[in-house]
Scaffold this motif. Structure first.
Motif, PDB file in Angstrom:
ATOM      1  N   PRO A 180      42.531  37.812 107.598  1.00  0.00           N
ATOM      2  CA  PRO A 180      42.745  37.264 108.945  1.00  0.00           C
ATOM      3  C   PRO A 180      44.040  37.780 109.581  1.00  0.00           C
ATOM      4  O   PRO A 180      44.082  38.040 110.784  1.00  0.00           O
ATOM      5  N   SER A 181      45.069  37.951 108.766  1.00  0.00           N
ATOM      6  CA  SER A 181      46.344  38.441 109.292  1.00  0.00           C
ATOM      7  C   SER A 181      46.236  39.858 109.841  1.00  0.00           C
ATOM      8  O   SER A 181      47.016  40.256 110.714  1.00  0.00           O
ATOM      9  N   SER A 182      45.269  40.634 109.331  1.00  0.00           N
ATOM     10  CA  SER A 182      45.065  41.992 109.850  1.00  0.00           C
ATOM     11  C   SER A 182      44.650  41.934 111.312  1.00  0.00           C
ATOM     12  O   SER A 182      45.125  42.720 112.142  1.00  0.00           O
ATOM     13  N   HIS A 183      43.750  41.011 111.634  1.00  0.00           N
ATOM     14  CA  HIS A 183      43.298  40.874 113.019  1.00  0.00           C
ATOM     15  C   HIS A 183      44.367  40.207 113.884  1.00  0.00           C
ATOM     16  O   HIS A 183      44.492  40.522 115.079  1.00  0.00           O
ATOM     17  N   ASP A 184      45.145  39.302 113.296  1.00  0.00           N
ATOM     18  CA  ASP A 184      46.267  38.711 114.038  1.00  0.00           C
ATOM     19  C   ASP A 184      47.262  39.809 114.440  1.00  0.00           C
ATOM     20  O   ASP A 184      47.762  39.830 115.572  1.00  0.00           O
ATOM     21  N   MET A 185      47.521  40.717 113.517  1.00  0.00           N
ATOM     22  CA  MET A 185      48.421  41.831 113.797  1.00  0.00           C
ATOM     23  C   MET A 185      47.845  42.713 114.891  1.00  0.00           C
ATOM     24  O   MET A 185      48.547  43.106 115.832  1.00  0.00           O
ATOM     25  N   ALA A 186      46.550  43.037 114.792  1.00  0.00           N
ATOM     26  CA  ALA A 186      45.916  43.871 115.810  1.00  0.00           C
ATOM     27  C   ALA A 186      46.034  43.235 117.185  1.00  0.00           C
ATOM     28  O   ALA A 186      46.280  43.921 118.189  1.00  0.00           O
ATOM     29  N   SER A 187      45.870  41.931 117.249  1.00  0.00           N
ATOM     30  CA  SER A 187      45.996  41.222 118.521  1.00  0.00           C
ATOM     31  C   SER A 187      47.399  41.376 119.104  1.00  0.00           C
ATOM     32  O   SER A 187      47.565  41.635 120.300  1.00  0.00           O
ATOM     33  N   ALA A 188      48.409  41.236 118.251  1.00  0.00           N
ATOM     34  CA  ALA A 188      49.786  41.379 118.712  1.00  0.00           C
ATOM     35  C   ALA A 188      50.074  42.811 119.182  1.00  0.00           C
ATOM     36  O   ALA A 188      50.786  43.027 120.174  1.00  0.00           O
ATOM     37  N   LEU A 189      49.493  43.787 118.493  1.00  0.00           N
ATOM     38  CA  LEU A 189      49.698  45.182 118.888  1.00  0.00           C
ATOM     39  C   LEU A 189      49.024  45.466 120.227  1.00  0.00           C
ATOM     40  O   LEU A 189      49.597  46.147 121.096  1.00  0.00           O
ATOM     41  N   LEU A 190      47.817  44.945 120.414  1.00  0.00           N
ATOM     42  CA  LEU A 190      47.103  45.140 121.673  1.00  0.00           C
ATOM     43  C   LEU A 190      47.844  44.504 122.843  1.00  0.00           C
ATOM     44  O   LEU A 190      47.814  45.022 123.969  1.00  0.00           O
ATOM     45  N   ALA A 191      48.545  43.414 122.576  1.00  0.00           N
ATOM     46  CA  ALA A 191      49.270  42.713 123.641  1.00  0.00           C
ATOM     47  C   ALA A 191      50.425  43.535 124.214  1.00  0.00           C
ATOM     48  O   ALA A 191      50.928  43.227 125.297  1.00  0.00           O
ATOM     49  N   THR A 192      50.837  44.582 123.497  1.00  0.00           N
ATOM     50  CA  THR A 192      51.919  45.433 124.006  1.00  0.00           C
ATOM     51  C   THR A 192      51.433  46.380 125.094  1.00  0.00           C
ATOM     52  O   THR A 192      52.252  47.038 125.753  1.00  0.00           O
ATOM     53  N   GLY A 193      50.126  46.480 125.271  1.00  0.00           N
ATOM     54  CA  GLY A 193      49.591  47.400 126.261  1.00  0.00           C
ATOM     55  C   GLY A 193      49.247  48.766 125.710  1.00  0.00           C
ATOM     56  O   GLY A 193      48.865  49.673 126.461  1.00  0.00           O
ATOM     57  N   MET A 194      49.355  48.950 124.402  1.00  0.00           N
ATOM     58  CA  MET A 194      48.975  50.237 123.823  1.00  0.00           C
ATOM     59  C   MET A 194      47.492  50.504 124.073  1.00  0.00           C
ATOM     60  O   MET A 194      46.679  49.583 124.177  1.00  0.00           O
ATOM     61  N   ASN A 195      47.153  51.784 124.145  1.00  0.00           N
ATOM     62  CA  ASN A 195      45.783  52.182 124.449  1.00  0.00           C
ATOM     63  C   ASN A 195      45.010  52.379 123.149  1.00  0.00           C
ATOM     64  O   ASN A 195      44.949  53.477 122.594  1.00  0.00           O
ATOM     65  N   HIS A 196      44.423  51.319 122.643  1.00  0.00           N
ATOM     66  CA  HIS A 196      43.757  51.380 121.338  1.00  0.00           C
ATOM     67  C   HIS A 196      42.542  52.296 121.371  1.00  0.00           C
ATOM     68  O   HIS A 196      42.235  52.977 120.379  1.00  0.00           O
ATOM     69  N   SER A 197      41.839  52.329 122.495  1.00  0.00           N
ATOM     70  CA  SER A 197      40.668  53.202 122.604  1.00  0.00           C
ATOM     71  C   SER A 197      41.082  54.671 122.514  1.00  0.00           C
ATOM     72  O   SER A 197      40.413  55.472 121.839  1.00  0.00           O
ATOM     73  N   ARG A 198      42.166  55.027 123.154  1.00  0.00           N
ATOM     74  CA  ARG A 198      42.663  56.411 123.099  1.00  0.00           C
ATOM     75  C   ARG A 198      43.086  56.770 121.679  1.00  0.00           C
ATOM     76  O   ARG A 198      42.795  57.866 121.196  1.00  0.00           O
ATOM     77  N   ILE A 199      43.764  55.854 120.997  1.00  0.00           N
ATOM     78  CA  ILE A 199      44.207  56.110 119.627  1.00  0.00           C
ATOM     79  C   ILE A 199      43.008  56.365 118.719  1.00  0.00           C
ATOM     80  O   ILE A 199      42.995  57.316 117.930  1.00  0.00           O
ATOM     81  N   HIS A 200      41.994  55.534 118.841  1.00  0.00           N
ATOM     82  CA  HIS A 200      40.803  55.712 118.011  1.00  0.00           C
ATOM     83  C   HIS A 200      40.155  57.064 118.293  1.00  0.00           C
ATOM     84  O   HIS A 200      39.727  57.773 117.370  1.00  0.00           O
ATOM     85  N   SER A 201      40.106  57.447 119.546  1.00  0.00           N
ATOM     86  CA  SER A 201      39.515  58.731 119.913  1.00  0.00           C
ATOM     87  C   SER A 201      40.324  59.895 119.380  1.00  0.00           C
ATOM     88  O   SER A 201      39.768  60.885 118.876  1.00  0.00           O
TER      89      SER A 201
END
Length: 356
Positions: free
Chosen positions: A199-220
């Motif tokens: 669960p903490s993995s997804h909590d971390m992902a949520s906090a990272l997404l809140a910074t405005g980073m472009n997660h879709s671009r990173i995955h691509s």
């Protein structure tokens, strides 16, 4: 040096030693971050994330890698400042061996540091150096002054995020730092599909997404940047070099140096091949091996109860995690290592007869 080991059975970042480490870093004249040979997304992501944390603290920091990493990781903020031992061995070794505080990320033994091994050992033996290991692999060697080891965690980037929290540095979490952490998080958890995800993995992902980073671009950038020759190599490996042993629920792929050269293979081109073998219906164990600079490098994957970490440690000079491990056989031919693997597979057959 006084050794201190913190077990994965407790919160490894809750101790007074971790708080004292922040003060030590703030006063240090030289701080160096290293990771393992053939750095992957978690290795370089955690290293650059830690560098961004130190920059926010006003602490200069050098990131030194044993050798180069795949081109699809060059987008990470801070990449241009990374130093490489294989490009400048004397300068890189001097930085590591003389560091006042040396961080060893994503590896649990000096031998995993490739060409930097001697320099890491020199730092460990230097009374003026403090060596800090932060890692999530099982059975770490007792080599550092502070060992922050938690093998229940899916990635070292998750441990760096926990360090950021322990140091109360959430305010430093901008999109650059978050992008580096996200890279290691998704690559070492298989985009959140491995059993190590918590669960903490997804909590971390949520906090990272809140910074405005472009997660879709990173995955691509990581997963959708294949060169034509890389696609052709993958097609060749799967159509011509894949051996399947359905009665033993195993699959193996092997590539020689000549085959890699034929497709102009670059670092990172074979990443994921072992997972393609494991994705075959009914397969519980998969191996990929390739010739690599006088050695045979091996990647092992499994699903369920079969431990590839044990296979790597007992037969292929390696280690890792329960379902994801690797090894290397120095001075052996690909043919020799492949024959040994094929001979061993029937001995594991009984342990592989299960369904998830």
């Amino acid at each position: 040096m006084v050794q201190m080991y913190l077990s994965g059975m407790e919160d490894v970042f809750a101790g007074e030693e971790v708080a004292a480490l922040k003060a030590q870093v703030l006063s240090a004249k030289s701080v160096v971050v290293t990771s393992h040979r053939s750095p992957d997304g978690d290795a370089i992501g955690s290293s650059l994330a830690l560098k961004h944390m130190f920059s926010a603290m006003g602490v200069p920091c050098a990131v030194v890698m044993p050798d180069a990493y795949a081109k699809f990781l060059h987008w990470m903020p801070g990449h241009e400042e990374v130093r490489f031992h294989d490009a400048e061995p004397e300068a890189a070794s001097a930085l590591v061996s003389s560091a006042e505080v040396l961080f060893c990320l994503d590896y649990n033994a000096p031998s995993r540091a490739g060409g930097l091994m001697d320099a890491v050992n020199q730092a460990c033996a230097n009374a003026k150096s403090s060596v800090v290991m932060i890692d999530h692999h099982q059975e770490p060697e007792d080599f550092a002054d502070i060992m922050l080891s938690d093998s229940s965690t899916g990635s070292t980037c998750e441990l760096i995020y926990r360090l950021l929290q322990a140091w109360e540095m959430q305010g430093a979490l901008d999109s650059d730092l978050a992008s580096c952490l996200y890279c290691g998080l998704i690559t070492d958890t298989g985009s959140f599909r491995f059993s190590s995800v918590q669960p903490s993995s997804h909590d971390m992902a949520s906090a990272l997404l809140a910074t405005g980073m472009n997660h879709s671009r990173i995955h691509s950038l990581i997963y959708d940047a294949y060169r034509l020759e890389q696609v052709q190599l993958t097609a060749y490996a799967l159509s011509q070099k894949l051996q399947v042993f359905p009665e033993h629920r195993c699959a193996v792929i092997s590539l020689s140096q000549d085959e890699l050269l034929h497709y102009n293979a670059q670092k990172g081109d074979t990443e994921g091949l072992v997972n393609r073998a494991l994705s075959i219906e009914g397969i519980n164990f998969a191996a990929f091996m390739k010739e690599d600079d006088g050695r045979v490098k091996i990647s092992l994957r499994s699903r369920g109860s079969f431990s590839v970490r044990d296979v790597a440690a007992e037969h292929f000079n390696g280690g890792g995690h329960h379902n994801a491990a690797g090894g290397a056989c120095e001075g052996e031919s690909l043919h020799s290592v492949l024959d040994r693997m094929v001979a061993l597979i029937p001995t594991w057959s009984d342990d592989l007869q299960y369904d998830d």
